[in-house]
Write a protein that holds these residues in place. Structure first.
Motif, PDB file in Angstrom:
ATOM      1  N   MET A  46     -85.783   1.907 -59.504  1.00  0.00           N
ATOM      2  CA  MET A  46     -86.339   0.668 -58.601  1.00  0.00           C
ATOM      3  C   MET A  46     -86.957  -0.507 -59.490  1.00  0.00           C
ATOM      4  SD  MET A  46     -85.829   0.967 -55.206  1.00  0.00           S
ATOM      5  CE  MET A  46     -86.809  -0.497 -54.699  1.00  0.00           C
ATOM      6  N   SER A  47     -87.401  -0.029 -60.596  1.00  0.00           N
ATOM      7  CA  SER A  47     -88.065  -0.861 -61.751  1.00  0.00           C
ATOM      8  C   SER A  47     -86.793  -1.676 -62.182  1.00  0.00           C
ATOM      9  CB  SER A  47     -88.681  -0.263 -62.669  1.00  0.00           C
ATOM     10  OG  SER A  47     -89.798   0.462 -62.289  1.00  0.00           O
ATOM     11  N   LEU A  48     -85.621  -1.063 -62.509  1.00  0.00           N
ATOM     12  CA  LEU A  48     -84.552  -1.785 -62.939  1.00  0.00           C
ATOM     13  C   LEU A  48     -83.806  -2.654 -61.956  1.00  0.00           C
ATOM     14  CD1 LEU A  48     -82.338  -1.836 -65.398  1.00  0.00           C
ATOM     15  CD2 LEU A  48     -81.123   0.132 -64.363  1.00  0.00           C
ATOM     16  N   PHE A  49     -83.766  -2.096 -60.815  1.00  0.00           N
ATOM     17  CA  PHE A  49     -83.307  -3.065 -59.718  1.00  0.00           C
ATOM     18  C   PHE A  49     -84.223  -4.377 -59.617  1.00  0.00           C
ATOM     19  CE2 PHE A  49     -83.608  -4.534 -55.157  1.00  0.00           C
ATOM     20  CZ  PHE A  49     -82.248  -4.673 -54.947  1.00  0.00           C
ATOM     21  N   MET A  50     -85.501  -4.081 -59.497  1.00  0.00           N
ATOM     22  CA  MET A  50     -86.563  -5.389 -59.369  1.00  0.00           C
ATOM     23  C   MET A  50     -86.322  -6.074 -60.603  1.00  0.00           C
ATOM     24  SD  MET A  50     -87.497  -5.298 -56.653  1.00  0.00           S
ATOM     25  CE  MET A  50     -88.589  -6.701 -56.854  1.00  0.00           C
ATOM     26  N   LEU A  51     -86.240  -5.769 -61.869  1.00  0.00           N
ATOM     27  CA  LEU A  51     -85.889  -6.397 -62.914  1.00  0.00           C
ATOM     28  C   LEU A  51     -84.653  -7.244 -62.994  1.00  0.00           C
ATOM     29  CD1 LEU A  51     -86.983  -6.769 -66.078  1.00  0.00           C
ATOM     30  CD2 LEU A  51     -85.148  -5.300 -66.692  1.00  0.00           C
ATOM     31  N   ILE A  52     -83.524  -6.657 -62.252  1.00  0.00           N
ATOM     32  CA  ILE A  52     -82.455  -7.654 -62.317  1.00  0.00           C
ATOM     33  C   ILE A  52     -82.674  -8.676 -61.225  1.00  0.00           C
ATOM     34  CG2 ILE A  52     -80.270  -7.266 -61.357  1.00  0.00           C
ATOM     35  CD1 ILE A  52     -79.909  -4.594 -62.505  1.00  0.00           C
ATOM     36  N   VAL A  53     -83.272  -8.239 -60.081  1.00  0.00           N
ATOM     37  CA  VAL A  53     -83.563  -9.343 -58.924  1.00  0.00           C
ATOM     38  C   VAL A  53     -84.516 -10.583 -59.403  1.00  0.00           C
ATOM     39  CG1 VAL A  53     -84.713  -9.723 -56.884  1.00  0.00           C
ATOM     40  CG2 VAL A  53     -83.299  -7.819 -56.985  1.00  0.00           C
ATOM     41  N   VAL A  54     -85.386 -10.377 -60.238  1.00  0.00           N
ATOM     42  CA  VAL A  54     -86.463 -11.547 -60.931  1.00  0.00           C
ATOM     43  C   VAL A  54     -85.335 -11.966 -61.965  1.00  0.00           C
ATOM     44  CG1 VAL A  54     -88.408 -11.582 -61.982  1.00  0.00           C
ATOM     45  CG2 VAL A  54     -88.506 -10.012 -60.155  1.00  0.00           C
ATOM     46  N   ALA A  55     -84.811 -11.376 -62.741  1.00  0.00           N
ATOM     47  CA  ALA A  55     -84.083 -11.913 -63.842  1.00  0.00           C
ATOM     48  C   ALA A  55     -82.931 -13.027 -63.231  1.00  0.00           C
ATOM     49  CB  ALA A  55     -83.296 -11.195 -64.811  1.00  0.00           C
ATOM     50  N   LEU A  56     -82.207 -12.838 -62.179  1.00  0.00           N
ATOM     51  CA  LEU A  56     -81.327 -13.533 -61.501  1.00  0.00           C
ATOM     52  C   LEU A  56     -81.879 -14.668 -60.658  1.00  0.00           C
ATOM     53  CD1 LEU A  56     -78.848 -10.985 -60.298  1.00  0.00           C
ATOM     54  CD2 LEU A  56     -78.507 -12.394 -62.389  1.00  0.00           C
ATOM     55  N   THR A  57     -82.932 -14.237 -59.939  1.00  0.00           N
ATOM     56  CA  THR A  57     -83.578 -15.374 -59.284  1.00  0.00           C
ATOM     57  C   THR A  57     -84.903 -16.050 -59.764  1.00  0.00           C
ATOM     58  OG1 THR A  57     -85.018 -13.773 -58.034  1.00  0.00           O
ATOM     59  CG2 THR A  57     -82.762 -14.285 -57.171  1.00  0.00           C
ATOM     60  N   GLY A  58     -85.245 -15.515 -61.001  1.00  0.00           N
ATOM     61  CA  GLY A  58     -86.369 -16.325 -61.567  1.00  0.00           C
ATOM     62  C   GLY A  58     -86.365 -17.697 -61.686  1.00  0.00           C
ATOM     63  N   SER A  59     -85.113 -18.370 -62.114  1.00  0.00           N
ATOM     64  CA  SER A  59     -84.954 -19.582 -62.054  1.00  0.00           C
ATOM     65  C   SER A  59     -85.268 -20.471 -60.989  1.00  0.00           C
ATOM     66  CB  SER A  59     -83.727 -20.005 -63.040  1.00  0.00           C
ATOM     67  OG  SER A  59     -82.669 -19.614 -62.294  1.00  0.00           O
ATOM     68  N   ILE A  60     -84.798 -19.885 -59.797  1.00  0.00           N
ATOM     69  CA  ILE A  60     -84.751 -20.448 -58.561  1.00  0.00           C
ATOM     70  C   ILE A  60     -86.235 -20.518 -58.018  1.00  0.00           C
ATOM     71  CG2 ILE A  60     -84.220 -20.270 -56.140  1.00  0.00           C
ATOM     72  CD1 ILE A  60     -81.971 -18.487 -57.112  1.00  0.00           C
ATOM     73  N   TRP A  61     -86.955 -19.595 -58.481  1.00  0.00           N
ATOM     74  CA  TRP A  61     -88.446 -19.673 -58.067  1.00  0.00           C
ATOM     75  C   TRP A  61     -89.376 -20.180 -59.082  1.00  0.00           C
ATOM     76  CZ3 TRP A  61     -88.176 -13.819 -56.909  1.00  0.00           C
ATOM     77  CH2 TRP A  61     -87.598 -13.703 -55.604  1.00  0.00           C
ATOM     78  N   ASP A  62     -88.733 -20.626 -60.226  1.00  0.00           N
ATOM     79  CA  ASP A  62     -89.463 -21.440 -61.301  1.00  0.00           C
ATOM     80  C   ASP A  62     -90.456 -20.385 -62.097  1.00  0.00           C
ATOM     81  OD1 ASP A  62     -89.525 -23.373 -63.342  1.00  0.00           O
ATOM     82  OD2 ASP A  62     -91.384 -24.387 -62.140  1.00  0.00           O
ATOM     83  N   ILE A  63     -90.238 -19.249 -62.027  1.00  0.00           N
ATOM     84  CA  ILE A  63     -91.408 -18.266 -62.648  1.00  0.00           C
ATOM     85  C   ILE A  63     -91.672 -18.293 -63.987  1.00  0.00           C
ATOM     86  CG2 ILE A  63     -91.618 -15.619 -63.239  1.00  0.00           C
ATOM     87  CD1 ILE A  63     -90.246 -14.980 -60.409  1.00  0.00           C
ATOM     88  N   GLN A  64     -90.370 -18.797 -64.610  1.00  0.00           N
ATOM     89  CA  GLN A  64     -90.567 -19.034 -66.244  1.00  0.00           C
ATOM     90  C   GLN A  64     -91.709 -20.279 -66.447  1.00  0.00           C
ATOM     91  OE1 GLN A  64     -87.709 -18.826 -65.026  1.00  0.00           O
ATOM     92  NE2 GLN A  64     -86.535 -16.876 -65.853  1.00  0.00           N
ATOM     93  N   GLY A  65     -91.507 -21.208 -65.624  1.00  0.00           N
ATOM     94  CA  GLY A  65     -92.009 -22.353 -65.746  1.00  0.00           C
ATOM     95  C   GLY A  65     -93.764 -22.276 -65.245  1.00  0.00           C
ATOM     96  N   MET A  66     -94.191 -21.170 -64.546  1.00  0.00           N
ATOM     97  CA  MET A  66     -95.584 -20.896 -64.311  1.00  0.00           C
ATOM     98  C   MET A  66     -96.143 -20.396 -65.385  1.00  0.00           C
ATOM     99  SD  MET A  66     -95.287 -19.169 -60.378  1.00  0.00           S
ATOM    100  CE  MET A  66     -94.947 -17.528 -61.104  1.00  0.00           C
ATOM    101  N   LEU A  67     -95.786 -19.659 -66.297  1.00  0.00           N
ATOM    102  CA  LEU A  67     -96.565 -19.472 -67.576  1.00  0.00           C
ATOM    103  C   LEU A  67     -96.804 -20.470 -68.371  1.00  0.00           C
ATOM    104  CD1 LEU A  67     -94.716 -16.113 -68.141  1.00  0.00           C
ATOM    105  CD2 LEU A  67     -96.700 -16.340 -66.962  1.00  0.00           C
ATOM    106  N   GLU A  68     -95.785 -21.597 -68.578  1.00  0.00           N
ATOM    107  CA  GLU A  68     -96.236 -22.722 -69.460  1.00  0.00           C
ATOM    108  C   GLU A  68     -97.231 -23.507 -68.909  1.00  0.00           C
ATOM    109  OE1 GLU A  68     -92.554 -24.673 -70.101  1.00  0.00           O
ATOM    110  OE2 GLU A  68     -91.564 -22.663 -70.923  1.00  0.00           O
ATOM    111  N   HIS A  69     -97.340 -23.778 -67.650  1.00  0.00           N
ATOM    112  CA  HIS A  69     -98.217 -24.701 -66.717  1.00  0.00           C
ATOM    113  C   HIS A  69     -99.614 -23.867 -66.250  1.00  0.00           C
ATOM    114  CE1 HIS A  69     -95.150 -27.631 -67.059  1.00  0.00           C
ATOM    115  NE2 HIS A  69     -94.402 -26.762 -66.312  1.00  0.00           N
ATOM    116  N   GLY A  70     -99.821 -22.663 -67.035  1.00  0.00           N
ATOM    117  CA  GLY A  70    -101.244 -22.142 -66.576  1.00  0.00           C
ATOM    118  C   GLY A  70    -101.142 -21.177 -65.282  1.00  0.00           C
ATOM    119  N   GLY A  71     -99.982 -21.080 -64.570  1.00  0.00           N
ATOM    120  CA  GLY A  71     -99.962 -20.267 -63.487  1.00  0.00           C
ATOM    121  C   GLY A  71     -99.557 -20.658 -62.273  1.00  0.00           C
ATOM    122  N   PRO A  72     -99.640 -20.348 -61.134  1.00  0.00           N
ATOM    123  CA  PRO A  72     -98.721 -20.746 -60.036  1.00  0.00           C
ATOM    124  C   PRO A  72     -99.966 -21.988 -59.461  1.00  0.00           C
ATOM    125  CG  PRO A  72     -99.666 -18.487 -59.560  1.00  0.00           C
ATOM    126  CD  PRO A  72     -99.573 -18.862 -60.954  1.00  0.00           C
TER     127      PRO A  72
END
Length: 74
Positions: A46-72
């Motif tokens: 399940m951890s591997l599955f969630m890692l793949i899902v977040v890696a594939l959809t992270g740019s859609i949700w802008d997860i990478q950008g949240m860390l640079e701007h101090g959080g959501p």
């Protein structure tokens, strides 16, 4: 000597199992210990599955950008 061996399926209905209480307790404890490796394997899958899902959809949700701007910014 020439008996025919019947390979037909026979249906059996179990109506009661008699097992001493402490034997059942020991059986259930063994069952719990046997399930621990299965839970570890399932959690890794399940951890591997969630890692793949977040890696594939992270740019859609802008997860990478949240860390640079101090959080959501909710």
């Amino acid at each position: 000597m020439d008996e025919k061996i019947s390979l037909e399926a026979q249906k059996v209905v179990v109506t009661d199992i008699r097992m001493p209480f402490w034997s059942m307790v020991v059986f259930m404890i063994k069952w719990v210990f046997a399930s621990i490796p299965a839970m570890i394997v399932l959690s890794l899958i399940m951890s591997l599955f969630m890692l793949i899902v977040v890696a594939l959809t992270g740019s859609i949700w802008d997860i990478q950008g949240m860390l640079e701007h101090g959080g959501p910014s909710f």
